[in-house]
Design an enzyme around this catalytic site. Structure first.
Site, PDB file in Angstrom:
ATOM      1  CG  ASP A  77      -1.709   1.243   1.408  1.00 48.38           C
ATOM      2  OD1 ASP A  77      -2.397   1.625   0.449  1.00 48.38           O
ATOM      3  OD2 ASP A  77      -1.623   1.866   2.477  1.00 48.38           O
TER       4      ASP A  77
ATOM      5  CG  ASP B  57      -1.744   7.740   0.217  1.00 45.05           C
ATOM      6  OD1 ASP B  57      -1.034   8.756   0.283  1.00 45.05           O
ATOM      7  OD2 ASP B  57      -2.341   7.386  -0.818  1.00 45.05           O
TER       8      ASP B  57
END
Length: 220
Positions: free
Chosen positions: A9, A11
């Site tokens: 991922d 953010d």
């Protein structure tokens, strides 16, 4: 089946952009003499919810609210904060170790590719990643697994050949729904109790070397 790739991922995991996001909204509310109510600030899904946040600010400010000026001011402030933002603690070491182990690297993010690419390029880390799978390439955001399916398709791998790394419960849900084993590093804004569906939960990437993390994940 052996692990061949790691899917991260962006953010909150590769970079702590979520703290700077929250900071920018706190700052903008204070420009109007107001304090942001942080209750429920982070949604239980990926994607951009800026318009909902501007609508809440507009209701608080009243008729004098200038949405365009507010947005420009907040983005300028956030960019100034981002100028010094690097990879999250321990992540660079993990990426270096992954390279030594011959593992392929990918990003699966609900954010648009332009955002992910620009931030990784700024820190000199973009070339570490073989592929990016981003929110503007799929029809639904996390917890929908679409972006993980896209990452696996771009890598031409099956789910049991990769491990996902996430910082949010809805990100873990997306990865697990796609059939991936998932390592969670809970963000600062969510109780650890919400990560029970992750295969491995760590306080930080800086606490454990990557090979040990992958050994733990491989047991599942």
């Amino acid at each position: 089946m052996a692990i061949e790739a790691l899917i991260f991922d962006f953010d909150g995991l590769l970079m702590d952009t979520e703290s700077t996001l929250l900071d920018s909204w706190r700052w903008e509310w204070r420009q109007h003499g107001l304090e942001l109510d942080e209750t429920g600030f982070f949604a239980d899904h990926g994607g951009d919810v800026s318009e909902l946040r501007y609508a809440a600010l507009a209701r608080a400010v009243g008729v004098r609210f200038d949405r365009a000026a507010s947005h420009a001011r907040r983005m300028a402030y956030r960019e100034s904060v981002h100028a010094g933002l690097g990879l999250s603690p321990g992540i660079a070491s993990w990426l270096n170790e992954a390279a030594r182990l011959g593992l392929r690297l990918a990003v699966a993010s609900s954010s648009p590719a332009s955002w992910v690419r620009a931030n990784l390029a700024r820190t000199g880390d973009l070339t570490r990643f073989e592929i990016l799978a981003c929110g503007d390439e799929v029809a639904a955001h996390k917890p929908d697994p679409a972006v993980y399916h896209l990452a696996l398709a771009k890598l031409d791998l099956k789910a049991d050949q990769a491990v996902a790394f996430e910082d949010s419960p809805h990100g873990v849900t997306a990865a697990r729904t796609a059939g991936l084993r998932c390592v969670a590093i809970p963000n600062l804004f969510t109780p650890e109790s919400r990560y029970a569906h992750a295969d491995v939960v760590l306080p930080s990437a800086a606490t454990t070397i990557l090979s040990e993390v992958l050994a733990r994940a491989a047991r599942f």
